[in-house]
Structures are given as structure tokens and as C-alpha cells.
Design a protein around this motif. Structure first.
Motif, PDB file in Angstrom:
ATOM      1  N   PRO A 272       0.802  -1.226   0.000  1.00 33.85           N
ATOM      2  CA  PRO A 272       0.000   0.000   0.000  1.00 33.85           C
ATOM      3  C   PRO A 272       0.836   1.277   0.000  1.00 33.85           C
ATOM      4  O   PRO A 272       0.361   2.325  -0.455  1.00 33.85           O
ATOM      5  N   ALA A 273       2.065   1.211   0.474  1.00 37.11           N
ATOM      6  CA  ALA A 273       2.914   2.398   0.456  1.00 37.11           C
ATOM      7  C   ALA A 273       3.116   2.929  -0.959  1.00 37.11           C
ATOM      8  O   ALA A 273       3.227   4.143  -1.176  1.00 37.11           O
ATOM      9  N   LEU A 274       3.143   2.020  -1.945  1.00 41.50           N
ATOM     10  CA  LEU A 274       3.295   2.447  -3.332  1.00 41.50           C
ATOM     11  C   LEU A 274       2.128   3.319  -3.771  1.00 41.50           C
ATOM     12  O   LEU A 274       2.300   4.267  -4.539  1.00 41.50           O
ATOM     13  N   ALA A 275       0.934   2.992  -3.297  1.00 42.71           N
ATOM     14  CA  ALA A 275      -0.241   3.774  -3.674  1.00 42.71           C
ATOM     15  C   ALA A 275      -0.135   5.200  -3.162  1.00 42.71           C
ATOM     16  O   ALA A 275      -0.575   6.146  -3.834  1.00 42.71           O
ATOM     17  N   GLN A 276       0.441   5.368  -1.970  1.00 41.77           N
ATOM     18  CA  GLN A 276       0.602   6.727  -1.447  1.00 41.77           C
ATOM     19  C   GLN A 276       1.578   7.523  -2.314  1.00 41.77           C
ATOM     20  O   GLN A 276       1.358   8.705  -2.593  1.00 41.77           O
ATOM     21  N   ALA A 277       2.648   6.881  -2.763  1.00 39.76           N
ATOM     22  CA  ALA A 277       3.577   7.554  -3.666  1.00 39.76           C
ATOM     23  C   ALA A 277       2.905   7.872  -4.996  1.00 39.76           C
ATOM     24  O   ALA A 277       3.127   8.943  -5.582  1.00 39.76           O
ATOM     25  N   LEU A 278       2.064   6.969  -5.479  1.00 38.41           N
ATOM     26  CA  LEU A 278       1.393   7.186  -6.767  1.00 38.41           C
ATOM     27  C   LEU A 278       0.367   8.309  -6.703  1.00 38.41           C
ATOM     28  O   LEU A 278       0.167   9.033  -7.683  1.00 38.41           O
ATOM     29  N   LEU A 279      -0.285   8.483  -5.574  1.00 40.35           N
ATOM     30  CA  LEU A 279      -1.194   9.628  -5.437  1.00 40.35           C
ATOM     31  C   LEU A 279      -0.427  10.937  -5.604  1.00 40.35           C
ATOM     32  O   LEU A 279      -0.909  11.873  -6.257  1.00 40.35           O
ATOM     33  N   ALA A 280       0.768  10.990  -5.034  1.00 40.86           N
ATOM     34  CA  ALA A 280       1.602  12.184  -5.218  1.00 40.86           C
ATOM     35  C   ALA A 280       2.051  12.305  -6.665  1.00 40.86           C
ATOM     36  O   ALA A 280       2.135  13.411  -7.218  1.00 40.86           O
ATOM     37  N   SER A 281       2.336  11.185  -7.292  1.00 34.77           N
ATOM     38  CA  SER A 281       2.786  11.202  -8.683  1.00 34.77           C
ATOM     39  C   SER A 281       1.715  11.746  -9.620  1.00 34.77           C
ATOM     40  O   SER A 281       2.018  12.532 -10.533  1.00 34.77           O
ATOM     41  N   ILE A 282       0.466  11.332  -9.422  1.00 33.64           N
ATOM     42  CA  ILE A 282      -0.611  11.819 -10.296  1.00 33.64           C
ATOM     43  C   ILE A 282      -0.736  13.337 -10.189  1.00 33.64           C
ATOM     44  O   ILE A 282      -0.971  14.028 -11.187  1.00 33.64           O
ATOM     45  N   ASP A 283      -0.553  13.870  -8.994  1.00 34.08           N
ATOM     46  CA  ASP A 283      -0.575  15.331  -8.836  1.00 34.08           C
ATOM     47  C   ASP A 283       0.551  15.980  -9.638  1.00 34.08           C
ATOM     48  O   ASP A 283       0.350  17.010 -10.299  1.00 34.08           O
ATOM     49  N   LEU A 284       1.747  15.393  -9.586  1.00 34.06           N
ATOM     50  CA  LEU A 284       2.871  15.949 -10.343  1.00 34.06           C
ATOM     51  C   LEU A 284       2.627  15.864 -11.849  1.00 34.06           C
ATOM     52  O   LEU A 284       2.965  16.787 -12.600  1.00 34.06           O
ATOM     53  N   ILE A 285       2.048  14.759 -12.297  1.00 32.79           N
ATOM     54  CA  ILE A 285       1.723  14.620 -13.723  1.00 32.79           C
ATOM     55  C   ILE A 285       0.699  15.672 -14.136  1.00 32.79           C
ATOM     56  O   ILE A 285       0.853  16.352 -15.160  1.00 32.79           O
ATOM     57  N   GLU A 286      -0.347  15.815 -13.338  1.00 34.83           N
ATOM     58  CA  GLU A 286      -1.429  16.749 -13.685  1.00 34.83           C
ATOM     59  C   GLU A 286      -0.914  18.178 -13.790  1.00 34.83           C
ATOM     60  O   GLU A 286      -1.383  18.955 -14.635  1.00 34.83           O
ATOM     61  N   HIS A 287       0.053  18.522 -12.976  1.00 30.79           N
ATOM     62  CA  HIS A 287       0.597  19.878 -12.982  1.00 30.79           C
ATOM     63  C   HIS A 287       1.986  19.920 -13.637  1.00 30.79           C
ATOM     64  O   HIS A 287       2.786  20.810 -13.334  1.00 30.79           O
ATOM     65  N   GLY A 288       2.228  18.988 -14.547  1.00 27.76           N
ATOM     66  CA  GLY A 288       3.547  18.853 -15.139  1.00 27.76           C
ATOM     67  C   GLY A 288       3.678  19.385 -16.548  1.00 27.76           C
ATOM     68  O   GLY A 288       4.519  18.882 -17.317  1.00 27.76           O
TER      69      GLY A 288
END
Length: 387
Positions: A272-288
Motif C-alpha cells: 500500500p505504500a506504493l499507492a501513497q507515492a502514486l497519489l503524489a505522482s498523479i498530482d505531479l503529472i497533472e501539474h507537469g
């Protein structure tokens, strides 16, 4: 000759045909600058297209996730290995790509090899681009459906195959961005054919997600497509910089896949720790958008700087910039010459690409600089001239 002798003979045949693969051990995090056996190299190998794999933001999110959720899931998702943070990730992914629901999986290979057998079987038919990724090919084989492979990007040939098929259920499978060519499938035309012939359309957007479309929402979003018969597969270990994959679509279709995909049902859930990192990643992609603009500039710059005659830069508007060489031995020698110059560019040979089409697979990322690209282009120009 016993089985071990046969295996050793076949290994020798691979080496003789310049088809033996070797691993490199990198002592640094994923980034353009690598360290192999104590030697600093400038790498053009990675699918980390937005340069997020070594992002401190994602590292912090992963560490926070490990402290909150531990290091493992303990069971399959359908037993007790599914967690609130993974449910949140699936909702975020569905919202981001514009579909009703998403299912999070351990890897893109597991997604592609599991979806097809869950939707079609004996007596059905799959229609696939001849250059699709191996995971889609394996999914077709596992399904036991009739396999129909149409020439690369040939919509007319696909239409004829569909018209001539009497299969009860049909599925069209395609990469969005083809991983060794860098070109993009005609997704709107494929969806039109799927509508005309009552077929599923499965799009593996592994190399488009995060890079193409508004806010990096992928090739399907770039094409402006939406349909209940459309399945979007995205990989989360490339532009997203972490690990895993997802499939998005209509809610009942995703429910069916969750119930029937053997690669989902019969495997331990992702940490589940990976999912927390991926939530942050989607934010970076959206604002990338700035990252994507820089990457687009590097792609255009690389193409404009190359002055090749014997070798050929294949047409691609994506970060995958293949340089076609042709011969297996020749491409290995070219990759070795680049290596000697401190440039790490992979040589791709059959069976990954068709026989006679061995190539360098130059992969650009937003973490590269203009100077990096200029150096690679100038070195390739010089090596081709033999100077």
C-alpha cells in the motif's frame, strides 16, 4: 545430449547471433546520470519520461506511506490485501483519465496478460497490431481465442479481418505509443471499427500516460475518445515514476475484470505504500505541463541535430526516438562505441523488433538537458562519418 547440454547449446547460438542480453548494475538512482562499475555514464535508456523516478516528492510520499502502511499487503486484494489508500488511488486514476472506475494492478504485464482472457475465450477472436507489446501477445495466447494480427497501423486490413470474422465476441488490442517505434496508433479509427463490429477496444497506454494528452492524461484523452467498450491500460512505472499499472473503463466492466482476471485474483496485493507515492505522482503529472514542454523541446532538438545517411531516425513525436541500423552486429558495435564515449543507449534486436530492423532505442526524459541531447546527436553524427 541431455537437457542442460541443449540449453547451453542454445545459449551459445544466441551469443553467436548477437542476441545475448546483458544486465548493467547502476549504482545511482534512476536519472540521466548513471554509474556502472564505477564509471559515470549519460543514459538514454529509461522510460522515466517526466524524470519523476528520483523525485524527492515521491521519495517522501513513499517513505510516509511505508511508515503509515508498512512494507507489504499480506494477501491478495480480494482476501485482505486491499487498503484504503489503494481505493483512493483507483478513484484518483479514474477521475484523472476520465472513466467511471479503475483497477490497480502490480504490473502492466499482469494487466495486459490478464484482461484479454477475462473478456474473450474459445470461439472468440482477438485482433491485434503486429507490433504490439509481448504482454498483449501473451494475453491473446492465454485467452485461447482466435488470433488475428493485422499489419502495423493498417486500419483497412483490420476492417477486412473484422468483416470476415464470425466470432461471437471480438476484441481489438493495440499499444497507444509503440515502445520500439515511438509512433502512435490511430485510436479514433480503431474505436470507430470497434463500434461498427461490436468489439471491445483495449488500448495499452504504457508509453502515452503522463506524456500525451491534456495534463498528461494519455493518448486516449488526446484523441478525445469515450465509450463503454474502451479499456484504458496505463503503466505506473514509466512516466509516473513508481510501479504498477491500472485499467480504467465502465464500472461494470471493471467489476467483471476484478472478479475474473487471474493475474489480479491470484496474486498478493501490491504494497500500500506504493499507492501513497502514486497519489503524489498523479498530482505531479497533472501539474507537469512545464516538464512536458521541456521534453517536447528536447524531442524536436534531437531530430533537428541529427545528420544521418546510413542510419535513419524513425519518425516519432514521442520520447522514444529509434535510430534504425538494421544488422544485429552493427547495432551492437554502435552501442559499444557510444558506451566508450560515456553514452548509454540500448541496442534493440530481435525478437523485440522484427528481423533486420535492429536499432538504438534513444529514450529522452524531462530530466535531460539540451546539452545532453546535443552531445548524443553530435556523437552519432561523428560515429556515422567514422571520425
Amino acid at each position: 545430449m541431455n537437457q542442460l547440454d541443449i540449453l547451453r547449446r542454445d545459449l551459445a547460438a544466441l551469443e553467436h547471433g548477437h542476441l545475448l542480453r546483458h544486465r548493467r548494475n547502476n549504482a545511482l538512482p534512476c536519472a540521466p546520470h548513471a554509474r556502472i562499475d564505477g564509471r559515470d555514464m549519460l543514459a538514454f535508456c529509461s522510460n522515466d519520461y517526466l524524470g519523476l523516478a528520483a523525485s524527492p516528492v515521491l521519495a517522501d510520499a513513499l517513505a510516509d506511506g511505508a511508515r503509515r502502511w508498512g512494507s507489504g499487503s499480506g494477501a491478495s486484494h480480494l482476501v485482505s490485501g486491499h487498503y484504503a489508500v489503494q481505493e483512493a488511488l483507483e478513484g484518483r486514476l479514474a477521475q484523472f483519465v476520465g472513466c467511471e472506475r479503475a483497477l490497480y494492478l502490480s504490473a502492466g504485464y499482469m494487466a495486459n496478460s490478464g484482461i484479454i482472457p477475462a473478456l474473450v475465450g474459445r470461439g472468440d477472436a482477438v485482433f491485434a497490431d503486429r507490433l504490439n507489446h509481448a504482454s498483449l501477445v501473451d494475453g491473446m495466447l492465454l485467452s485461447r481465442a482466435e488470433m488475428n494480427r493485422y499489419p502495423h497501423l493498417d486500419v483497412d486490413a483490420l476492417a477486412r479481418m473484422l468483416s470476415g470474422s464470425g466470432a461471437k465476441r471480438k476484441l481489438i488490442a493495440t499499444d497507444s505509443v509503440f515502445s520500439m517505434d515511438g509512433d502512435v496508433a490511430p485510436l479514433a479509427d480503431l474505436l470507430a471499427l470497434a463500434e461498427d463490429h461490436d468489439a471491445w477496444l483495449m488500448v495499452d497506454d504504457a508509453h502515452g500516460f503522463g506524456v500525451l494528452g491534456p495534463q498528461g492524461r494519455g493518448a486516449v484523452a488526446e484523441a478525445g475518445l469515450d465509450s463503454w467498450r474502451l479499456l484504458r491500460v496505463g503503466t505506473l512505472g514509466k512516466a509516473a515514476g513508481v510501479s504498477g499499472a491500472f485499467v480504467g473503463g465502465e464500472a461494470d466492466v471493471i467489476e467483471w475484470l476484478m472478479q475474473k482476471m487471474r493475474t489480479y485474483v491470484f496474486t498478493t496485493g501490491t504494497p500500500p505504500a506504493l499507492a501513497q507515492a502514486l497519489l503524489a505522482s498523479i498530482d505531479l503529472i497533472e501539474h507537469g505541463d512545464a516538464r512536458r514542454r521541456h521534453l517536447d523541446g528536447l524531442i524536436a532538438r534531437f531530430s533537428s541535430q541529427l545528420e544521418l545517411e546510413r542510419w535513419r531516425l524513425m519518425p516519432s513525436r514521442t520520447p522514444i526516438q529509434p535510430v534504425l541500423v538494421g544488422d544485429n552486429e552493427a547495432v551492437l558495435k554502435l552501442a559499444a562505441a557510444l558506451w566508450n564515449e560515456g553514452l548509454w543507449v540500448p541496442a534493440i534486436r530481435p525478437p523485440t523488433v522484427p528481423s533486420g530492423s535492429a536499432r538504438l532505442r534513444v529514450s529522452l526524459t524531462a530530466a535531460h538537458t539540451e546539452d545532453d541531447v546535443d552531445l548524443l546527436a553530435a556523437t552519432l553524427n561523428r560515429l556515422e562519418r567514422g571520425t
